[in-house]
Design an enzyme around this catalytic site. Structure first.
Site, PDB file in Angstrom:
ATOM      1  N   HIS A 181       8.517-110.435 -95.287  1.00 25.37           N
ATOM      2  CA  HIS A 181      10.441-110.157 -95.499  1.00 25.37           C
ATOM      3  C   HIS A 181      10.071-110.021 -94.006  1.00 25.37           C
ATOM      4  O   HIS A 181       8.876-110.373 -93.033  1.00 25.37           O
ATOM      5  CB  HIS A 181      10.091-108.731 -95.059  1.00 25.37           C
ATOM      6  N   ARG A 217      16.420-110.203-105.970  1.00 26.74           N
ATOM      7  CA  ARG A 217      15.254-109.657-106.355  1.00 26.74           C
ATOM      8  C   ARG A 217      16.648-107.988-106.865  1.00 26.74           C
ATOM      9  O   ARG A 217      17.554-108.202-106.041  1.00 26.74           O
ATOM     10  CB  ARG A 217      14.987-109.551-104.998  1.00 26.74           C
ATOM     11  N   TYR A 276      11.231-105.014-108.852  1.00 29.85           N
ATOM     12  CA  TYR A 276      11.126-104.181-108.415  1.00 29.85           C
ATOM     13  C   TYR A 276      10.991-102.901-108.834  1.00 29.85           C
ATOM     14  O   TYR A 276      12.601-102.725-108.562  1.00 29.85           O
ATOM     15  CB  TYR A 276      10.569-104.336-106.343  1.00 29.85           C
ATOM     16  N   HIS A 336       4.653-106.433-107.544  1.00 26.90           N
ATOM     17  CA  HIS A 336       3.837-104.971-107.266  1.00 26.90           C
ATOM     18  C   HIS A 336       3.429-104.322-108.792  1.00 26.90           C
ATOM     19  O   HIS A 336       3.215-103.290-108.462  1.00 26.90           O
ATOM     20  CB  HIS A 336       4.962-103.411-106.379  1.00 26.90           C
ATOM     21  N   ASP A 345       2.874-109.584 -99.309  1.00 27.60           N
ATOM     22  CA  ASP A 345       3.944-108.110 -98.757  1.00 27.60           C
ATOM     23  C   ASP A 345       3.944-107.733 -97.157  1.00 27.60           C
ATOM     24  O   ASP A 345       4.539-106.361 -96.256  1.00 27.60           O
ATOM     25  CB  ASP A 345       3.900-106.942 -99.695  1.00 27.60           C
TER      26      ASP A 345
END
Length: 265
Positions: free
Chosen positions: A2, A94, A125, A149, A214
């Site tokens: 990110h 997402r 997620y 994840h 991540d």
């Protein structure tokens, strides 16, 4: 990974659930070169809601030869709006049911139909309990599914015996993709307590597992918790000891999923 900020140029969403320190493209590329990787996927963080400017601009700055984008949208985005983001590297959407400020899960199927039309994937997620509740919906999505994840399962929640993790394995066996993530751990580096989950995922779908840092690790805001990205990459050597496995997870699988060309050798 990110990108956060700079905040004077990319203001934060008022509906965000946390406020992280700024994390720039330059900082990220320094880390990437240090651990020896070249390509990246910029994932829209929850702190920006559905304003994808920071994510798409980051891909533009790094170039389509090395970067792609996973954006956040809702049902107000029509096909034309989604198609307009494709030349800027967008190839997936997402759903974040963990951090808040995301698209309602009730819109999964409707957006899945749009993504199937575009050839994009849907990245989810979610908490482990939601993986169980959503399994039947996820299994019938018409677009590729990427589970984030490790299915949201922490090692303290039973690891490979967790019902959410078992749902993830069933989805993998039916064609889903998944992201390997080192710090679903309760013991910390070198994250040995998640090795069993990682190996189970690789065994279930060696051709549909991918890996990422991540970075800058937004769920771990205290300095003492932030993992060393080199240690995270080293974990993959334990989870996937064969060179062919690592080649698939780090190069071949993401090239197929995100639409990269053949890598330089």
């Amino acid at each position: 990974m990110h990108i956060f900020g700079p905040y004077h140029r990319y203001p934060l969403s008022p509906g965000r659930g946390y406020t992280p320190p700024e994390a720039s493209i330059g900082m990220y590329l320094d880390m990437l070169s240090t651990i020896g990787l070249s390509r990246t996927v910029v994932v829209q963080p929850s702190i920006y809601g559905t304003d994808n400017a920071v994510t798409l601009d980051a891909v533009e700055a790094m170039g389509l030869d090395r970067a792609r984008a996973v954006v956040v949208v809702d049902e107000s985005f029509g096909l034309a709006a989604l198609k307009a983001m494709a030349p800027r590297g967008a190839c997936g959407v997402r759903f974040n049911a963990v951090s808040g400020n995301g698209t309602p899960l009730e819109q999964l199927e409707a957006l899945g139909e749009k993504l199937a039309t575009l050839g994009w994937h849907l990245q989810l997620y979610a908490h482990s309990a939601e993986m169980v509740a959503l399994e039947s919906v996820l299994a019938r999505l018409p677009c590729p599914l990427v589970v984030d994840h490790m299915g949201g399962v922490q090692s303290t929640e039973g690891g490979v015996e967790n019902p959410g993790f078992k749902a993830l394995l069933r989805l993998l066996e039916r064609g889903a993709w998944a992201k390997l993530c080192g710090y679903r751990s309760s013991t910390g580096a070198p994250y040995a307590d998640v090795a069993g989950m990682a190996r189970a995922m690789i065994a279930a779908a060696p051709e549909r597992c991918v890996w990422g840092t991540d970075w800058p690790h937004p769920s771990l805001l205290r300095d003492e918790d932030v993992p060393d990205d080199g240690v995270l990459l080293d974990c993959l050597g334990e989870w996937a000891p064969a060179e062919a496995q690592r080649q698939a997870i780090l190069v071949d699988n993401p090239a197929r999923l995100y639409g990269f060309g053949p890598p330089a050798r």
